[in-house]
Design a protein around this motif. Structure first.
Motif, short mmCIF file in Angstrom:
data_model
loop_
_atom_site.label_atom_id
_atom_site.label_comp_id
_atom_site.label_asym_id
_atom_site.label_seq_id
_atom_site.Cartn_x
_atom_site.Cartn_y
_atom_site.Cartn_z
N ARG A 84 -20.76 2.50 -42.19
CA ARG A 84 -21.01 2.13 -43.58
C ARG A 84 -20.69 0.66 -43.81
N ARG A 85 -19.56 0.26 -43.22
CA ARG A 85 -19.11 -1.12 -43.43
C ARG A 85 -20.12 -2.13 -42.91
N LYS A 86 -20.73 -1.76 -41.79
CA LYS A 86 -21.70 -2.69 -41.22
C LYS A 86 -22.89 -2.88 -42.15
N LEU A 87 -23.36 -1.79 -42.73
CA LEU A 87 -24.48 -1.89 -43.67
C LEU A 87 -24.06 -2.69 -44.89
N PHE A 88 -22.86 -2.41 -45.37
CA PHE A 88 -22.34 -3.12 -46.54
C PHE A 88 -22.32 -4.63 -46.29
N THR A 89 -21.73 -5.01 -45.15
CA THR A 89 -21.61 -6.44 -44.89
C THR A 89 -22.98 -7.06 -44.61
N VAL A 136 -25.81 -6.29 -45.99
CA VAL A 136 -26.49 -6.55 -47.27
C VAL A 136 -25.83 -7.74 -47.98
N LEU A 137 -24.50 -7.79 -47.93
CA LEU A 137 -23.80 -8.95 -48.50
C LEU A 137 -24.26 -10.23 -47.82
N ALA A 138 -24.33 -10.15 -46.48
CA ALA A 138 -24.74 -11.33 -45.72
C ALA A 138 -26.14 -11.78 -46.14
N GLU A 139 -26.98 -10.80 -46.44
CA GLU A 139 -28.34 -11.13 -46.84
C GLU A 139 -28.32 -11.96 -48.13
N GLY A 140 -27.50 -11.51 -49.09
CA GLY A 140 -27.38 -12.26 -50.34
C GLY A 140 -26.82 -13.65 -50.11
N VAL A 141 -25.80 -13.72 -49.25
CA VAL A 141 -25.15 -15.00 -49.01
C VAL A 141 -26.09 -15.97 -48.29
N VAL A 142 -26.82 -15.45 -47.29
CA VAL A 142 -27.75 -16.32 -46.57
C VAL A 142 -28.82 -16.85 -47.53
N LEU A 143 -29.30 -15.97 -48.40
CA LEU A 143 -30.33 -16.37 -49.36
C LEU A 143 -29.82 -17.49 -50.28
N THR A 144 -28.62 -17.31 -50.83
CA THR A 144 -28.10 -18.34 -51.72
C THR A 144 -27.70 -19.59 -50.95
N ALA A 145 -27.27 -19.41 -49.70
CA ALA A 145 -26.93 -20.59 -48.90
C ALA A 145 -28.19 -21.43 -48.67
N LEU A 146 -29.29 -20.75 -48.34
CA LEU A 146 -30.55 -21.46 -48.15
C LEU A 146 -30.96 -22.16 -49.44
N GLY A 147 -30.84 -21.42 -50.55
CA GLY A 147 -31.24 -21.97 -51.84
C GLY A 147 -30.41 -23.18 -52.23
N SER A 148 -29.09 -23.06 -52.09
CA SER A 148 -28.26 -24.18 -52.54
C SER A 148 -28.36 -25.34 -51.56
N GLY A 149 -28.50 -25.01 -50.27
CA GLY A 149 -28.71 -26.08 -49.28
C GLY A 149 -29.98 -26.86 -49.60
N ALA A 152 -25.24 -3.71 -51.98
CA ALA A 152 -24.45 -3.43 -50.78
C ALA A 152 -23.64 -2.14 -50.97
N TRP A 153 -23.15 -1.96 -52.17
CA TRP A 153 -22.39 -0.75 -52.45
C TRP A 153 -23.28 0.47 -52.33
N GLN A 154 -24.52 0.31 -52.80
CA GLN A 154 -25.47 1.42 -52.67
C GLN A 154 -25.74 1.75 -51.21
N ALA A 155 -25.88 0.69 -50.41
CA ALA A 155 -26.09 0.91 -48.98
C ALA A 155 -24.89 1.61 -48.38
N TYR A 156 -23.72 1.22 -48.86
CA TYR A 156 -22.48 1.77 -48.32
C TYR A 156 -22.41 3.27 -48.57
N ARG A 157 -22.75 3.69 -49.79
CA ARG A 157 -22.50 5.09 -50.11
C ARG A 157 -23.74 5.97 -50.03
N SER A 158 -24.83 5.43 -49.43
CA SER A 158 -26.04 6.25 -49.37
C SER A 158 -25.82 7.46 -48.45
N ASP A 159 -26.41 8.57 -48.83
CA ASP A 159 -26.27 9.82 -48.09
C ASP A 159 -27.36 9.87 -47.03
N ILE A 160 -26.99 9.55 -45.79
CA ILE A 160 -28.01 9.43 -44.75
C ILE A 160 -28.74 10.73 -44.50
#
Lengths: 208, 414
Positions: free
Chosen positions: B326-331, B333-346, B399-407
């Protein structure tokens, strides 16, 4: 390899699902047969640790999987099991090769280039290696999905209705590929299906 | 295979969506960056240019105009004061130094300033070639003047009256360039410096050339312009730049000067603060606009992640079946948001700096003002870190949704 004893599961407190006892030895191929709603998928998910909180016993490689914590279960699943679903569920944004890299990456197991080549060749799709998944035909995608399930040489391959959407010819293809791939890696194969066509292909049967 | 490859493949799978998210954020960040760079540099220039000047004394009028004209050389003089009045002030014991300024003429819209060498010392100016002006009609020019007007050592030119290029030409007498200053990144770069006498000489009609001979008695000479006698009542200058001797002067001197009917004193610190409070409104409005852009992009990134996660719930479930925690999925998705904003602000920062760099290449005005895009402020780290945090916040719910999704449920509803 897999031993199920006195297993039952409740989705809700009022609905009890009970499963027959059975044992599957290493390298054996078995069908889980039953009508829709008889709990084939539930049993498969219980064995795969995707559903927890059962009563009774499921032992895989002598591990009672209920005793594994969630994270340990994830690792155990990643390192010992391969899944095949009715629909391929490949990751569409990735190439064939990248899809095959996913299991070892996610389960933290080593993977070398040779194993990818070997897997692709055993399924006769070596030429599709760099292809985007979205550019594959249905049959090719099915092969990639099988490849993804076997690439880490799992002890157990769990297949959920792998053939029910296929015509006779494809059905035969897929099941023989699956059986071959499982034998090649000495994996135990468990196929949940209501597809009568498979009965003559796979010797072992568990009726639900 | 790693998280970045996966994230990148997801970005590539929806190129338009990704591009619009990056663009939106980049625009917001670019506006913030430009304002930050511009504002900081402007404030820096203003404080650099008014450094060492505690008070400007000139003719009555707008105090802001007095400052703009005599320190920043962007406005017209308020009028003249007589040398006698100036001398009287300059002798005050509260004053450390008093630098005379005689303005009025220009060459190709570069202002000619009659002053003394103290003025160059104030800005620690040094020569890149030639010598400082010594005799009448000799000038030392700023680096921008040399660059844009193509004046060289030994060149002669006629000054024009006023600040415009169309002003009346003082053809009768020509200035000669004796020196060029090194770049100071300050107001001197755009000035042509000479002595006060030269400015007077330019404006004398041929009739009144009867400069009185200076007598030997030094007490009779003007304290500011030693070549003329103190009693010469006809001489005028534009202003005095004052440096106080003691803090007490700040209290007494302005009152003393303002009590005289023809003079006024203006404090650069006070007037520039006033100027900034006026400019500040416009800057605040632009900043607000930028924040709206950033907020919109954050919302857009959140919606994009939320929607794409719906499409990818099978991907997620299958990844879990392959051993992802779960943690891997959570991180991821977080990473996806961070990379997106990093690209945008860069991208936004590159755009912001790029815009200023292009402006400073295309517009002589920006160059003269010494505004550059090749400068980085510590605040930019704050912007960068802030936008990465924004990415985390946008991705938190998905990310939280990804974390708690019922596989199991996702996989069995195939």
């Amino acid at each position: 390899m897999i031993t199920v004893l006195g297993l039952s599961f409740r989705y809700t407190p009022s609905s009890l699902m009970s499963f027959p006892d059975f044992t599957v030895k290493r390298g054996q191929h078995f069908l889980l047969l039953g009508e829709s709603g008889s709990g084939k998928t539930t049993l498969l998910h219980l064995i795969g640790g995707l559903l927890r909180d059962y009563s009774g016993s499921i032992r895989i490689k002598d591990v009672e999987i209920e005793t594994l914590g969630e994270h340990a279960m994830d690792r155990f699943r990643g390192q010992n099991m391969g899944f095949i679903f009715q629909r391929n569920h490949l990751i569409n944004s990735l190439t064939v090769e990248q899809n095959l890299m996913m299991p070892s990456w996610l389960s933290g197991m080593p993977l070398d280039n040779g194993r990818i080549t070997e897997t692709l060749e055993s399924l006769s799709i070596a030429d599709l290696r760099k292809r985007k998944v979205t550019q594959l035909s249905q049959g090719q995608a099915q092969r990639v999905a099988i490849g993804r399930a076997i690439i880490t040489k799992p002890s157990v391959i769990l297949a959920d209705e792998p053939t029910s959407a296929l015509d006779d010819k494809s059905c035969e293809n897929v099941i023989s590929l699956l059986a071959e791939a499982a034998s090649l890696n000495q994996s135990t194969l468990l196929i949940a299906t209501h597809d009568q066509r498979l009965k003559e292909k796979i010797p072992g049967k568990i009726e639900l | 295979m790693n998280t970045l490859v996966l994230i990148w493949s997801y970005f590539k799978a929806r190129p338009l969506n990704t591009a619009i998210n990056i663009l939106l954020l980049a625009l917001g960040i670019a506006v913030i960056t430009v304002l930050l760079l511009f504002n900081n540099q402007l404030e820096q220039k203003i404080s650099d240019n008014s450094r060492g000047i505690d008070l400007v004394i000139g003719a009555k009028g707008s105090p802001l105009q007095l400052i703009l004209c005599n320190i920043f050389h962007v406005d017209f003089p308020t009028g003249n004061i007589t040398l006698r009045e100036a001398d009287a002030i300059a002798k005050n014991r509260l004053i450390n130094t008093a630098i005379p300024m005689a303005l009025g003429d220009s060459y190709e819209s570069y202002r000619i300033v009659g002053t003394n060498h103290r003025y160059t010392e104030l800005y620690r100016a040094t020569l890149s070639e030639g010598a400082w002006w010594k005799n009448n009609l000799e000038v030392t020019i700023g680096s921008n003047v040399a660059e844009f007007s193509k004046l060289k050592l030994g060149d002669t030119f006629a000054s024009a009256h006023g600040l415009s290029q169309e002003g009346h030409l003082h053809n009768e007498q020509l200035y000669v360039v004796t020196g060029v200053m090194k770049k100071t990144n300050g107001v001197l770069d755009n000035l042509i410096l000479t002595n006060v006498e030269s400015v007077w000489q330019m404006h004398e009609t041929s009739g009144d050339k009867e400069t009185k001979a200076v007598t030997d008695a030094s007490d009779l000479r003007s304290a500011l312009i030693p070549t003329v006698p103190a009693s010469d009542s006809g001489r005028e200058i534009t202003s005095l730049l004052i440096k106080y001797r003691s803090p007490l002067a700040a209290v007494q001197l302005p009152r003393l000067v303002n009590s005289q009917t023809r003079l006024q004193a203006a404090s650069p610190a006070f007037e520039t603060a006033r100027l900034f409070s006026i400019l500040g409104v416009g800057i605040d409005v632009l900043m607000g606009f930028a924040y709206v852009l950033v907020f919109t992009s954050a919302l857009s990134i959140f919606i994009a992640l939320y929607n794409s996660l719906k499409e990818r719930r099978y991907d997620m479930a299958v990844m879990r079946s392959m051993g992802a925690s779960r943690r891997k999925l959570f991180t991821s998705v977080l990473a996806e948001g961070v990379v997106l904003t990093a690209l945008g602000s860069g991208a936004g920062m590159v755009m912001g700096h790029g815009l200023l760099i292009i402006l400073s290449i295309l517009l002589e005005q920006t160059q003269k003002a010494g505004i550059t895009g090749f400068i980085f402020y510590r605040e930019e780290w704050v912007i960068l870190v802030g936008s990465l945090l924004l990415g985390v916040i946008c991705a938190l719910i998905p990310a939280w949704q990804a974390y708690r999704s019922d596989i199991s449920r996702v996989l069995s509803t195939a």
